[in-house]
Design a protein around this motif. Structure first.
Motif, PDB file in Angstrom:
ATOM      1  N   LEU A 169       6.917  -7.447  -7.574  1.00 54.66           N
ATOM      2  CA  LEU A 169       6.649  -6.255  -6.766  1.00 54.66           C
ATOM      3  C   LEU A 169       7.243  -6.396  -5.364  1.00 54.66           C
ATOM      4  CD1 LEU A 169       2.933  -5.573  -7.803  1.00 54.66           C
ATOM      5  CD2 LEU A 169       4.986  -4.328  -8.549  1.00 54.66           C
ATOM      6  N   PHE A 170       7.135  -7.588  -4.804  1.00 50.56           N
ATOM      7  CA  PHE A 170       7.702  -7.831  -3.479  1.00 50.56           C
ATOM      8  C   PHE A 170       9.209  -7.595  -3.488  1.00 50.56           C
ATOM      9  CE2 PHE A 170       9.536 -10.266  -0.069  1.00 50.56           C
ATOM     10  CZ  PHE A 170       8.624 -10.214   0.964  1.00 50.56           C
ATOM     11  N   ASP A 171       9.878  -8.135  -4.496  1.00 47.14           N
ATOM     12  CA  ASP A 171      11.331  -7.987  -4.590  1.00 47.14           C
ATOM     13  C   ASP A 171      11.745  -6.538  -4.838  1.00 47.14           C
ATOM     14  OD1 ASP A 171      11.633 -10.690  -4.202  1.00 47.14           O
ATOM     15  OD2 ASP A 171      11.845 -11.163  -6.324  1.00 47.14           O
ATOM     16  N   GLY A 172      10.812  -5.732  -5.353  1.00 43.16           N
ATOM     17  CA  GLY A 172      11.120  -4.338  -5.644  1.00 43.16           C
ATOM     18  C   GLY A 172      10.794  -3.374  -4.518  1.00 43.16           C
ATOM     19  N   LEU A 173      10.328  -3.903  -3.388  1.00 44.06           N
ATOM     20  CA  LEU A 173       9.999  -3.033  -2.264  1.00 44.06           C
ATOM     21  C   LEU A 173      11.256  -2.343  -1.730  1.00 44.06           C
ATOM     22  CD1 LEU A 173       7.461  -5.306  -0.355  1.00 44.06           C
ATOM     23  CD2 LEU A 173       6.943  -3.159  -1.549  1.00 44.06           C
ATOM     24  N   SER A 174      11.155  -1.083  -1.455  1.00 46.70           N
ATOM     25  CA  SER A 174      12.310  -0.305  -1.010  1.00 46.70           C
ATOM     26  C   SER A 174      12.637  -0.601   0.449  1.00 46.70           C
ATOM     27  CB  SER A 174      12.035   1.191  -1.185  1.00 46.70           C
ATOM     28  OG  SER A 174      11.135   1.635  -0.182  1.00 46.70           O
ATOM     29  N   GLU A 175      13.826  -0.195   0.851  1.00 37.82           N
ATOM     30  CA  GLU A 175      14.292  -0.444   2.215  1.00 37.82           C
ATOM     31  C   GLU A 175      13.506   0.353   3.243  1.00 37.82           C
ATOM     32  OE1 GLU A 175      17.945   2.850   2.029  1.00 37.82           O
ATOM     33  OE2 GLU A 175      18.365   0.699   2.077  1.00 37.82           O
ATOM     34  N   ASP A 176      12.712   1.306   2.791  1.00 38.94           N
ATOM     35  CA  ASP A 176      11.919   2.121   3.710  1.00 38.94           C
ATOM     36  C   ASP A 176      10.568   1.493   4.047  1.00 38.94           C
ATOM     37  OD1 ASP A 176      13.868   4.125   3.790  1.00 38.94           O
ATOM     38  OD2 ASP A 176      13.076   5.075   1.988  1.00 38.94           O
ATOM     39  N   THR A 177      10.198   0.426   3.359  1.00 38.59           N
ATOM     40  CA  THR A 177       8.896  -0.199   3.609  1.00 38.59           C
ATOM     41  C   THR A 177       8.958  -1.054   4.872  1.00 38.59           C
ATOM     42  OG1 THR A 177       9.497  -2.031   2.122  1.00 38.59           O
ATOM     43  CG2 THR A 177       8.218  -0.201   1.188  1.00 38.59           C
ATOM     44  N   PRO A 178       7.815  -1.258   5.529  1.00 39.11           N
ATOM     45  CA  PRO A 178       7.798  -2.014   6.789  1.00 39.11           C
ATOM     46  C   PRO A 178       8.417  -3.405   6.705  1.00 39.11           C
ATOM     47  CG  PRO A 178       5.730  -0.849   6.503  1.00 39.11           C
ATOM     48  CD  PRO A 178       6.498  -0.662   5.227  1.00 39.11           C
ATOM     49  N   ILE A 179       8.096  -4.164   5.672  1.00 37.56           N
ATOM     50  CA  ILE A 179       8.619  -5.532   5.609  1.00 37.56           C
ATOM     51  C   ILE A 179      10.121  -5.537   5.404  1.00 37.56           C
ATOM     52  CG2 ILE A 179       8.130  -5.750   3.136  1.00 37.56           C
ATOM     53  CD1 ILE A 179       8.115  -8.545   5.827  1.00 37.56           C
ATOM     54  N   MET A 212       0.841  -1.205   0.000  1.00 38.31           N
ATOM     55  CA  MET A 212       0.000   0.000   0.000  1.00 38.31           C
ATOM     56  C   MET A 212       0.872   1.250   0.000  1.00 38.31           C
ATOM     57  SD  MET A 212      -3.137   1.048  -0.079  1.00 38.31           S
ATOM     58  CE  MET A 212      -4.229  -0.213   0.581  1.00 38.31           C
ATOM     59  N   MET A 213       1.940   1.236   0.799  1.00 38.95           N
ATOM     60  CA  MET A 213       2.816   2.391   0.934  1.00 38.95           C
ATOM     61  C   MET A 213       3.539   2.713  -0.367  1.00 38.95           C
ATOM     62  SD  MET A 213       6.095   2.682   3.506  1.00 38.95           S
ATOM     63  CE  MET A 213       7.355   3.946   3.302  1.00 38.95           C
ATOM     64  N   GLN A 214       4.111   1.701  -1.013  1.00 35.91           N
ATOM     65  CA  GLN A 214       4.937   1.952  -2.191  1.00 35.91           C
ATOM     66  C   GLN A 214       4.156   1.955  -3.497  1.00 35.91           C
ATOM     67  OE1 GLN A 214       8.848   0.290  -2.215  1.00 35.91           O
ATOM     68  NE2 GLN A 214       8.820  -0.176  -4.398  1.00 35.91           N
ATOM     69  N   TYR A 215       3.207   1.030  -3.629  1.00 34.33           N
ATOM     70  CA  TYR A 215       2.510   0.885  -4.911  1.00 34.33           C
ATOM     71  C   TYR A 215       1.053   1.348  -4.875  1.00 34.33           C
ATOM     72  CZ  TYR A 215       6.434  -2.364  -5.639  1.00 34.33           C
ATOM     73  OH  TYR A 215       7.674  -2.948  -5.732  1.00 34.33           O
ATOM     74  N   HIS A 216       0.564   1.663  -3.673  1.00 32.38           N
ATOM     75  CA  HIS A 216      -0.858   2.000  -3.496  1.00 32.38           C
ATOM     76  C   HIS A 216      -1.736   0.843  -3.982  1.00 32.38           C
ATOM     77  CE1 HIS A 216       0.558   6.014  -2.585  1.00 32.38           C
ATOM     78  NE2 HIS A 216       1.158   6.064  -3.759  1.00 32.38           N
ATOM     79  N   ILE A 217      -1.287  -0.369  -3.709  1.00 32.69           N
ATOM     80  CA  ILE A 217      -2.012  -1.579  -4.075  1.00 32.69           C
ATOM     81  C   ILE A 217      -2.593  -2.213  -2.817  1.00 32.69           C
ATOM     82  CG2 ILE A 217      -1.783  -3.950  -4.924  1.00 32.69           C
ATOM     83  CD1 ILE A 217       0.306  -2.983  -6.883  1.00 32.69           C
TER      84      ILE A 217
END
Length: 205
Positions: A133-143, A111-116
């Protein structure tokens, strides 16, 4: 692994017939949970997950070719190769995150990065798209922050911060039911053994 030129796996052809395969991300996550499940008849549950109410042939060649394609699709990476060594239901365990335990963090990260909204994508978003998309999550995301915390070596943490980091690691620690090495999963998967039984039954008519 996602391809920009080929359509993600959604069906398999066998003896002139086409059978649809449900590889929506939430369905695959249920399959990964099933791998470590101790319940009986889980091999039949896996067939139900991917093929639904379709009448499928209980033919060993069909089972082998189907799950070879499914496992390759689930585990193949452009950078690490395929975890799966054969057609069987062998899935390498994840020790740095859990789709079940980290569901909140994964949901909020998308939701934070992709608004999905992943809840609205259940049954629709293909596993390959989800993984890309999971692999592309930035280091700032919760997971990703949680994953980084779990992997942090306490010896590299300043003394004044070590106590706090240790508490956070304990708080976010994974609740692994049955810790296994990758080799253990490959060589002694109970789900794999169950499918051998299913194939033997199919051979027996």
């Amino acid at each position: 692994m996602l391809s920009l030129t080929d359509t993600p796996l959604s069906a398999i052809k066998f003896d002139g017939e086409t059978y649809q395969i449900n590889l929506a991300f939430d369905n695959v996550i249920k399959y990964l949970e099933l791998v470590e499940d101790d319940s009986e008849n889980k091999e039949l549950e896996a067939l139900k997950l991917f093929f639904g109410d379709q009448e499928i042939p209980l033919d060993p060649d069909f089972i082998e070719s189907s799950f070879k394609l499914i496992n390759e699709t689930i585990t193949k990476s452009a950078y690490q190769g395929s975890f799966s060594k054969d057609w069987s239901m062998n899935i390498a365990p994840q020790h740095i995150y859990s789709y079940e335990q980290d569901a909140d963090a994964i949901y909020s990260s998308f939701m934070m990065q992709y608004h999905i909204d992943l809840l609205k994508e259940r049954g629709k978003m293909h596993w390959c798209v989800f993984r890309a998309l999971f692999d592309g999550l930035s280091e700032d995301t919760p997971i990703q922050r949680i994953i980084e915390l779990r992997q942090k070596n306490l010896t590299d943490v300043p003394d004044e911060q070590r106590g706090k980091v240790m508490q956070l690691q304990q708080y976010y620690a994974l609740n692994l039911k049955k810790p296994k090495t990758e080799e253990d999963v490959f060589n002694s998967s109970s789900l794999s053994s169950a499918f051998v039984s299913l194939m033997n039954a199919a051979k027996g008519g």
